[in-house]
Design a protein around this motif. Structure first.
Motif, PDB file in Angstrom:
ATOM      1  N   TRP A  46      14.596 -32.157  32.257  1.00 32.05           N
ATOM      2  CA  TRP A  46      14.034 -32.589  30.356  1.00 32.05           C
ATOM      3  C   TRP A  46      14.970 -31.267  29.690  1.00 32.05           C
ATOM      4  O   TRP A  46      14.795 -31.814  28.563  1.00 32.05           O
ATOM      5  CB  TRP A  46      12.852 -31.780  30.401  1.00 32.05           C
ATOM      6  N   MET A  47      15.282 -30.678  30.292  1.00 27.23           N
ATOM      7  CA  MET A  47      15.537 -29.515  29.712  1.00 27.23           C
ATOM      8  C   MET A  47      16.867 -29.590  29.337  1.00 27.23           C
ATOM      9  O   MET A  47      18.075 -29.305  28.307  1.00 27.23           O
ATOM     10  CB  MET A  47      15.991 -27.855  30.664  1.00 27.23           C
ATOM     11  N   THR A  48      17.889 -30.593  30.177  1.00 21.64           N
ATOM     12  CA  THR A  48      19.289 -31.154  30.318  1.00 21.64           C
ATOM     13  C   THR A  48      18.975 -32.041  29.036  1.00 21.64           C
ATOM     14  O   THR A  48      20.203 -32.087  27.988  1.00 21.64           O
ATOM     15  CB  THR A  48      19.331 -31.746  30.996  1.00 21.64           C
ATOM     16  N   LEU A  49      17.791 -33.011  28.593  1.00 21.02           N
ATOM     17  CA  LEU A  49      17.741 -34.169  27.345  1.00 21.02           C
ATOM     18  C   LEU A  49      17.806 -33.222  26.789  1.00 21.02           C
ATOM     19  O   LEU A  49      18.656 -33.792  26.044  1.00 21.02           O
ATOM     20  CB  LEU A  49      17.157 -34.703  28.116  1.00 21.02           C
ATOM     21  N   LYS A  50      16.934 -32.051  26.448  1.00 23.46           N
ATOM     22  CA  LYS A  50      17.173 -31.158  25.034  1.00 23.46           C
ATOM     23  C   LYS A  50      18.272 -30.206  25.115  1.00 23.46           C
ATOM     24  O   LYS A  50      18.172 -30.152  23.587  1.00 23.46           O
ATOM     25  CB  LYS A  50      15.698 -30.899  25.005  1.00 23.46           C
ATOM     26  N   GLY A  51      18.879 -30.293  25.438  1.00 22.16           N
ATOM     27  CA  GLY A  51      19.632 -29.166  25.624  1.00 22.16           C
ATOM     28  C   GLY A  51      19.842 -28.089  25.517  1.00 22.16           C
ATOM     29  O   GLY A  51      20.034 -26.629  24.936  1.00 22.16           O
ATOM     30  N   VAL A  52      18.130 -27.394  26.321  1.00 19.85           N
ATOM     31  CA  VAL A  52      17.812 -26.545  26.715  1.00 19.85           C
ATOM     32  C   VAL A  52      18.961 -25.422  27.519  1.00 19.85           C
ATOM     33  O   VAL A  52      19.372 -26.201  28.618  1.00 19.85           O
ATOM     34  CB  VAL A  52      16.487 -25.904  26.958  1.00 19.85           C
ATOM     35  N   GLY A  53      19.573 -23.854  27.549  1.00 18.36           N
ATOM     36  CA  GLY A  53      20.375 -23.661  28.509  1.00 18.36           C
ATOM     37  C   GLY A  53      22.263 -24.627  28.045  1.00 18.36           C
ATOM     38  O   GLY A  53      22.560 -24.737  29.124  1.00 18.36           O
ATOM     39  N   GLN A  54      22.290 -25.368  27.116  1.00 19.92           N
ATOM     40  CA  GLN A  54      23.187 -26.072  27.274  1.00 19.92           C
ATOM     41  C   GLN A  54      24.797 -25.165  27.181  1.00 19.92           C
ATOM     42  O   GLN A  54      24.168 -24.064  26.395  1.00 19.92           O
ATOM     43  CB  GLN A  54      23.063 -26.750  25.639  1.00 19.92           C
ATOM     44  N   LEU A  55      25.596 -25.503  27.693  1.00 23.62           N
ATOM     45  CA  LEU A  55      26.838 -25.221  28.022  1.00 23.62           C
ATOM     46  C   LEU A  55      27.931 -25.419  27.345  1.00 23.62           C
ATOM     47  O   LEU A  55      27.961 -27.018  26.867  1.00 23.62           O
ATOM     48  CB  LEU A  55      27.763 -25.063  29.572  1.00 23.62           C
ATOM     49  N   PRO A  56      29.235 -24.843  26.871  1.00 27.44           N
ATOM     50  CA  PRO A  56      30.316 -25.722  25.825  1.00 27.44           C
ATOM     51  C   PRO A  56      31.015 -27.278  26.962  1.00 27.44           C
ATOM     52  O   PRO A  56      30.860 -28.373  26.304  1.00 27.44           O
ATOM     53  CB  PRO A  56      30.961 -24.317  25.610  1.00 27.44           C
ATOM     54  N   GLU A  57      30.346 -26.822  27.975  1.00 29.04           N
ATOM     55  CA  GLU A  57      31.144 -28.513  29.031  1.00 29.04           C
ATOM     56  C   GLU A  57      30.084 -28.456  28.387  1.00 29.04           C
ATOM     57  O   GLU A  57      30.320 -30.486  29.142  1.00 29.04           O
ATOM     58  CB  GLU A  57      31.233 -27.599  30.660  1.00 29.04           C
TER      59      GLU A  57
END
Length: 582
Positions: A550-561
């Protein structure tokens, strides 16, 4: 500006900050006279001042360099080295470099996957003939060793046409990783000029490796060159938050520390290049005083090797810019704690090494600071305990403490503690390119907010673990070198209870004491005590795959990569990148 002048300026800034904070605390704990409790609080806070003040000025100097210098490297590296850092194909590769991959009970398939792409990058650059890949195994699990040998020998056969490859497994793992590397130096070191160290979870692009080689070729006095390492995108909830915070903190911190450390820089033991001849001659680690089991080897070898290289007259530098050099972080809180405590034990061994003869003054300071990074943990826990005890003495608080000054000191400490992340966040927000690299201002600020809450809870948990572990070390109990679990997995509730019940009891007891006896201070106490009250659900929930996805899909803690994935990382087929592409 000469290094001596930079270090003098930095010392004055740090010393002034320490003195100002100390005087503020002294006035806060002596409204009338210094009480026994006030003396304890003052002493504990004094222990925290060096690390807190150095972090503050690392962040400020790093921010200035990042924001107001077109080319920060020109301010940090000798001219020839800085020029080589920007060179692409302008400077030919002439040195022979060994790529050293140290493994111990690792998944060989993952190691081979990373190495294959690194080798491909060197081949595409036409430079593979200048490199020799060494897989140096310390695996002591017989079944895994057999599997490892088969897979690495098969990899050797397929890679033979692209790069020279040697696989060696030691039967006796003397000296841990440092012993593994020095075994290479004694066997094959005279065949190469440089060596690049990689951990089992490291990944560097061919271009990043070539840049380090060109930089070292440009300066014969450069003994160790550390590349800045950033985290690979992860789908673990815990890892996403941790590495997002690390990404922010490292940007300004590393840049600022490189400004004053200069040729006495750090070595982190991987994703770094060293000059083999002086490393072999001068950087073999001494044995520590024996315990009841015999001679002891140094666990945190990297910084010791750095100070020994500097003692030999060679420079140790860091290139503090992100440059296609990655590592994998622990997937859960228990795994992170395990790695942290190994570092804790290793750093505290430096107490026996500070008085080594002929070390540079800055090198001795670095060893002391490495110890203070963990020695500060008992001071933080002691301050929390004092807060809980003081809450039961409400009738004496007004005479023992100046409450208004304590509030001011609390805010100042909190701001300075997080200043490296604050400075980096401001730098990102001031640049449209950087804002968009982190997913846009909305996602970035949301990530900063959530990571700050996460950090407020994780830090006291780590301090508690370090305090307990330091107590065990002083009674002669040691963990030594323990293997890591790198793959994502869930933490069971019973396991979390077994690991963190004592943290919970301590945190809840302090919070209850403050809530009952000093309710107007309860909100302040949450900043440093909430994490100790909830480590069990924190460890479990952040390990759930559903939370991480869920965090990945929502961009929580998203990195430039994740925003603009580099080609090299896409080829690794990382779950975090695959999820975002769905």
């Amino acid at each position: 500006m000469p290094p001596v002048r930079r270090r003098l300026i930095f010392s004055v800034l740090v010393g002034t900050t320490m003195l100002a904070l100390w005087l503020l605390m002294y006035r806060a704990v002596t409204p009338m006279a210094l009480t026994p409790m006030g003396l304890i609080v003052l002493s504990l806070y004094t222990v925290l001042l060096p690390w807190l003040s150095i972090g503050t000025w690392n962040a400020i100097i790093g921010f200035v360099l990042l924001r107001f210098r077109v080319d920060p490297l020109a301010s940090l590296l000798p001219q020839a080295v800085a020029h080589a850092a920007h060179a692409d194909q302008d400077q030919p590769i002439t040195a022979s470099t060994a790529l050293l991959v140290c493994v111990r009970n690792e998944n060989p398939t993952q190691v081979i996957r990373n190495l294959s792409l690194t080798v491909d990058g060197l081949v595409q650059a036409g430079a593979a003939s200048f490199f020799h890949l060494y897989i140096l195994s310390d695996t002591n699990d017989p079944q895994l060793a057999a599997t490892e040998a088969l897979k690495f020998e098969a990899f050797k056969a397929t890679a033979a046409q692209e790069i020279d490859l040697t696989y060696r497994r030691r039967d006796i793992n003397e000296g841990y990783k440092a012993g593994n590397v020095h075994d290479f130096c004694e066997r094959w070191g005279d065949q190469h000029d440089f060596a690049l160290t990689l951990d089992a979870d490291s990944f560097m692009s061919g271009s990043a490796i070539l840049r380090l080689v060109r930089m070292m070729q440009a300066d014969p006095q450069l003994g160790i060159l550390q590349g800045l390492v950033v985290a690979m995108p992860s789908q673990s909830g815990f890892t996403r938050l941790f590495q997002f915070g690390m990404r922010l903190g490292m940007r300004s911190w590393t840049m600022g520390s490189a400004w004053w450390q200069g040729d006495c820089g750090p070595y982190w033991g991987h994703n770094a290049l060293f000059r083999i001849k002086p490393f072999t001659e001068f950087c073999k680690l001494p044995l520590l005083k024996p315990d009841r089991f015999g001679p002891r080897h140094i666990l945190s070898h990297d910084q010791v090797e750095a100070v020994l290289m500097r003692r030999a007259g060679y420079h140790v530098r860091v290139m503090p810019l992100e440059d296609a050099s990655w590592e994998q972080n622990p997937p859960t809180l228990p795994e992170f704690v395990q790695r942290d405590l190994r570092w804790c034990e290793g750093n505290m061994q430096y107490g026996e090494l500070i008085r080594l003869p002929k070390l540079a003054f800055v090198s001795r300071i670095q060893l002391v600071l490495a110890m203070l990074m963990f020695a500060g943990a008992p001071a933080w826990i002691g301050l929390m305990l004092c807060a809980g005890v003081s809450a039961t003495m409400t009738s004496q608080l007004s005479s023992a403490f100046n409450i208004d000054l304590l509030k001011l000191l609390f805010v100042a400490t909190l701001v300075l503690f997080y200043l490296p992340k604050i400075a980096s966040a401001v730098d990102v927000m001031c640049s449209k390119k950087q804002r968009m690299a982190f997913g846009g201002p909305g996602k970035f600020l949301l990530g900063v907010f959530i990571e700050t809450l996460f950090s407020l809870m994780i830090c006291p948990i780590m301090w508690f673990n370090q305090t307990v572990y330091l107590g065990r070390l002083f009674t002669g109990r040691s963990k030594g070198w323990v293997g890591q679990t790198r793959d994502d997995h869930s933490v069971a509730w019973l396991s979390a209870v077994r690991l963190y019940w004592l943290h919970t009891v301590f945190g809840c007891a302090c919070l209850i004491a403050i809530a009952v006896n000093l309710p107007h201070a309860f909100v302040y106490s949450l900043f440093f005590l909430l994490g100790l009250a909830v480590p069990i659900p924190l460890a479990v929930i952040l390990s759930w795959p559903s939370v991480g996805r869920w965090m990945t899909l929502k961009g929580v803690g998203q990195l430039p990569e994740e925003t603009m994935p580099p080609k090299d990382l896409l080829l690794l087929e990382l779950p975090a990148l695959l999820t975002r592409q769905v």
